[in-house]
Scaffold this motif. Sequence first.
Motif, PDB file in Angstrom:
ATOM      1  N   ASP A 271     -10.500  51.298 -10.924  1.00 34.05           N
ATOM      2  CA  ASP A 271      -9.247  50.754 -11.449  1.00 34.05           C
ATOM      3  C   ASP A 271      -8.166  50.803 -10.380  1.00 34.05           C
ATOM      4  O   ASP A 271      -7.886  51.872  -9.816  1.00 34.05           O
ATOM      5  CB  ASP A 271      -8.780  51.557 -12.668  1.00 34.05           C
ATOM      6  CG  ASP A 271      -9.672  51.351 -13.883  1.00 34.05           C
ATOM      7  OD1 ASP A 271     -10.678  50.611 -13.760  1.00 34.05           O
ATOM      8  OD2 ASP A 271      -9.363  51.920 -14.942  1.00 34.05           O
TER       9      ASP A 271
ATOM     10  N   ASP B 161      -4.607  50.717 -10.217  1.00 34.97           N
ATOM     11  CA  ASP B 161      -3.374  50.839 -10.997  1.00 34.97           C
ATOM     12  C   ASP B 161      -2.439  51.825 -10.303  1.00 34.97           C
ATOM     13  O   ASP B 161      -2.583  52.085  -9.098  1.00 34.97           O
ATOM     14  CB  ASP B 161      -3.689  51.269 -12.442  1.00 34.97           C
ATOM     15  CG  ASP B 161      -4.431  52.618 -12.498  1.00 34.97           C
ATOM     16  OD1 ASP B 161      -4.620  53.245 -11.440  1.00 34.97           O
ATOM     17  OD2 ASP B 161      -4.812  53.027 -13.613  1.00 34.97           O
TER      18      ASP B 161
ATOM     19  N   LEU C 126      -3.672  45.482 -20.465  1.00 32.70           N
ATOM     20  CA  LEU C 126      -2.817  45.310 -19.291  1.00 32.70           C
ATOM     21  C   LEU C 126      -1.347  45.511 -19.665  1.00 32.70           C
ATOM     22  O   LEU C 126      -0.600  46.211 -18.958  1.00 32.70           O
ATOM     23  CB  LEU C 126      -3.040  43.915 -18.684  1.00 32.70           C
ATOM     24  CG  LEU C 126      -2.163  43.520 -17.496  1.00 32.70           C
ATOM     25  CD1 LEU C 126      -2.218  44.558 -16.380  1.00 32.70           C
ATOM     26  CD2 LEU C 126      -2.595  42.146 -16.956  1.00 32.70           C
TER      27      LEU C 126
ATOM     28  N   SER D  86      -0.679  49.138 -20.211  1.00 32.62           N
ATOM     29  CA  SER D  86      -0.711  49.853 -18.932  1.00 32.62           C
ATOM     30  C   SER D  86       0.611  49.667 -18.183  1.00 32.62           C
ATOM     31  O   SER D  86       1.133  50.606 -17.573  1.00 32.62           O
ATOM     32  CB  SER D  86      -1.889  49.344 -18.079  1.00 32.62           C
ATOM     33  OG  SER D  86      -2.141  50.211 -17.006  1.00 32.62           O
ATOM     34  N   GLU D  87       1.148  48.451 -18.253  1.00 34.07           N
ATOM     35  CA  GLU D  87       2.445  48.201 -17.611  1.00 34.07           C
ATOM     36  C   GLU D  87       3.545  49.041 -18.275  1.00 34.07           C
ATOM     37  O   GLU D  87       4.379  49.643 -17.594  1.00 34.07           O
ATOM     38  CB  GLU D  87       2.806  46.712 -17.693  1.00 34.07           C
ATOM     39  CG  GLU D  87       1.857  45.774 -16.983  1.00 34.07           C
ATOM     40  CD  GLU D  87       1.916  45.901 -15.462  1.00 34.07           C
ATOM     41  OE1 GLU D  87       2.848  46.548 -14.954  1.00 34.07           O
ATOM     42  OE2 GLU D  87       1.006  45.358 -14.797  1.00 34.07           O
TER      43      GLU D  87
ATOM     44  N   GLN E  27      -5.730  55.386 -17.431  1.00 35.22           N
ATOM     45  CA  GLN E  27      -7.015  54.840 -17.858  1.00 35.22           C
ATOM     46  C   GLN E  27      -7.346  55.300 -19.283  1.00 35.22           C
ATOM     47  O   GLN E  27      -7.912  54.539 -20.075  1.00 35.22           O
ATOM     48  CB  GLN E  27      -8.132  55.232 -16.894  1.00 35.22           C
ATOM     49  CG  GLN E  27      -9.401  54.426 -17.189  1.00 35.22           C
ATOM     50  CD  GLN E  27     -10.623  54.925 -16.470  1.00 35.22           C
ATOM     51  OE1 GLN E  27     -10.927  56.113 -16.499  1.00 35.22           O
ATOM     52  NE2 GLN E  27     -11.325  54.021 -15.815  1.00 35.22           N
TER      53      GLN E  27
ATOM     54  N   THR F 225       1.126  47.150 -10.421  1.00 35.88           N
ATOM     55  CA  THR F 225       1.231  48.167  -9.368  1.00 35.88           C
ATOM     56  C   THR F 225       0.092  48.003  -8.359  1.00 35.88           C
ATOM     57  O   THR F 225       0.298  48.135  -7.147  1.00 35.88           O
ATOM     58  CB  THR F 225       1.195  49.581  -9.972  1.00 35.88           C
ATOM     59  OG1 THR F 225       2.144  49.663 -11.030  1.00 35.88           O
ATOM     60  CG2 THR F 225       1.529  50.624  -8.928  1.00 35.88           C
ATOM     61  N   GLY F 226      -1.094  47.686  -8.853  1.00 33.59           N
ATOM     62  CA  GLY F 226      -2.209  47.408  -7.952  1.00 33.59           C
ATOM     63  C   GLY F 226      -1.949  46.177  -7.113  1.00 33.59           C
ATOM     64  O   GLY F 226      -2.237  46.162  -5.896  1.00 33.59           O
TER      65      GLY F 226
ATOM     66  N   THR G 181       3.044  52.697 -17.380  1.00 33.98           N
ATOM     67  CA  THR G 181       3.415  52.909 -15.967  1.00 33.98           C
ATOM     68  C   THR G 181       4.932  53.019 -15.827  1.00 33.98           C
ATOM     69  O   THR G 181       5.446  53.928 -15.153  1.00 33.98           O
ATOM     70  CB  THR G 181       2.885  51.755 -15.098  1.00 33.98           C
ATOM     71  OG1 THR G 181       1.457  51.737 -15.163  1.00 33.98           O
ATOM     72  CG2 THR G 181       3.319  51.904 -13.650  1.00 33.98           C
TER      73      THR G 181
ATOM     74  N   ARG H  75      -5.460  53.100 -21.646  1.00 34.81           N
ATOM     75  CA  ARG H  75      -6.079  51.768 -21.776  1.00 34.81           C
ATOM     76  C   ARG H  75      -7.347  51.834 -22.629  1.00 34.81           C
ATOM     77  O   ARG H  75      -7.619  50.942 -23.438  1.00 34.81           O
ATOM     78  CB  ARG H  75      -6.416  51.212 -20.387  1.00 34.81           C
ATOM     79  CG  ARG H  75      -5.201  50.868 -19.557  1.00 34.81           C
ATOM     80  CD  ARG H  75      -5.581  50.036 -18.352  1.00 34.81           C
ATOM     81  NE  ARG H  75      -6.382  50.752 -17.375  1.00 34.81           N
ATOM     82  CZ  ARG H  75      -5.895  51.434 -16.348  1.00 34.81           C
ATOM     83  NH1 ARG H  75      -4.598  51.511 -16.166  1.00 34.81           N
ATOM     84  NH2 ARG H  75      -6.700  52.046 -15.494  1.00 34.81           N
TER      85      ARG H  75
ATOM     86  N   ILE I 252      -6.892  45.669 -12.768  1.00 37.35           N
ATOM     87  CA  ILE I 252      -5.766  45.638 -11.830  1.00 37.35           C
ATOM     88  C   ILE I 252      -4.501  45.330 -12.614  1.00 37.35           C
ATOM     89  O   ILE I 252      -4.530  44.538 -13.565  1.00 37.35           O
ATOM     90  CB  ILE I 252      -5.995  44.608 -10.695  1.00 37.35           C
ATOM     91  CG1 ILE I 252      -4.964  44.780  -9.570  1.00 37.35           C
ATOM     92  CG2 ILE I 252      -5.981  43.172 -11.225  1.00 37.35           C
ATOM     93  CD1 ILE I 252      -5.318  44.027  -8.296  1.00 37.35           C
ATOM     94  N   ASP I 253      -3.410  45.974 -12.242  1.00 39.01           N
ATOM     95  CA  ASP I 253      -2.130  45.683 -12.884  1.00 39.01           C
ATOM     96  C   ASP I 253      -1.098  45.377 -11.808  1.00 39.01           C
ATOM     97  O   ASP I 253      -1.451  45.223 -10.627  1.00 39.01           O
ATOM     98  CB  ASP I 253      -1.698  46.830 -13.802  1.00 39.01           C
ATOM     99  CG  ASP I 253      -1.453  48.135 -13.050  1.00 39.01           C
ATOM    100  OD1 ASP I 253      -1.453  48.125 -11.797  1.00 39.01           O
ATOM    101  OD2 ASP I 253      -1.260  49.167 -13.727  1.00 39.01           O
TER     102      ASP I 253
END
Lengths: 138, 148
Positions: free
Chosen positions: A46, A48, B45, B48-49, B19, A83-84, B52, B22, A80-81
């Motif tokens: 991952d 991220d 996704l 996760s954003e 992770q 940040t990645g 983050t 998610r 992938i997001d």
Amino acid sequence: MASGGSTRSVTWASTIVQHRGGGIHVHLEFHRISRNPWTVLVLRGDLDMAGAPRLRQEVAQLVAAGDARLVLDLAAVDFIDSTGLGAVIGALRRVRSHDGELVLVCPEPRLQRVFEMCDLDRVFELHGSVDAAVGASA
Amino acid sequence: MTAKGIVELLIPARAEYLQLVRTVVGEAAAVDSSLDAERIADLRLAVSEAATNAIYAQAAAGVEDRIVVRCNLAAEQIEIEVNDRGAGFDPDEVRSLPAAESPKRLEHESGLGISLMRRLADETTIETSVDGTVVRLVVRFLATGDET
């Protein structure tokens, strides 16, 4: 399927999960392959917020060692997001600052879609294989 | 909204827990099979954003509280809340990035998270104050008539 739940009954109790450390790891691995004059950096896992600093570190080490022509192989990246993606942009900037090149291998549609949503498919050409990536930049 | 189930996840504000977030959200969304794999990936996704941003917000504020991720699974939708105790921000002042064709675009390695969330979820709401931020993401399930 109807959304009323008639075909599948779900009865979840309120669940609280608390992880207290131990057993949580950064899920990103790197593997380097020399393909003169290119260095292929294969990523698996991952990409991220947890993995991005490690990609930056790997690229910094390679460029410092004189390997500024890089192929980033994202074929085995599961996620992938933004940040990645930021770390990939950082990799491009770093190699360019050393007169190098960066090409991407990204054959998975689910990852390509993230590049597209961020308009980064207009910055990076996404190749289907290492051969295609290296051949396009020969 | 008729509740079918709630899953609440409390995580340390550290990147290595993303992770887990998610995975839990993806499994919760998969309970309703009207969401296809691509839509579940969209939700993972978006969450996760949000998570983050929550981790960054608490790090910037020096807050070590756990981040709360709550999945409200209803008959017609899944709603995810991501709640942090950071110092908040003004979502209207999030800068737009230069066009992809501009060389200046490469000067920006961040700043895409909120626009991605808004694009990926059917509804995105952000409530923010000096005491923290709650991001709500809603993905609706397909009604019978929507299926092809």
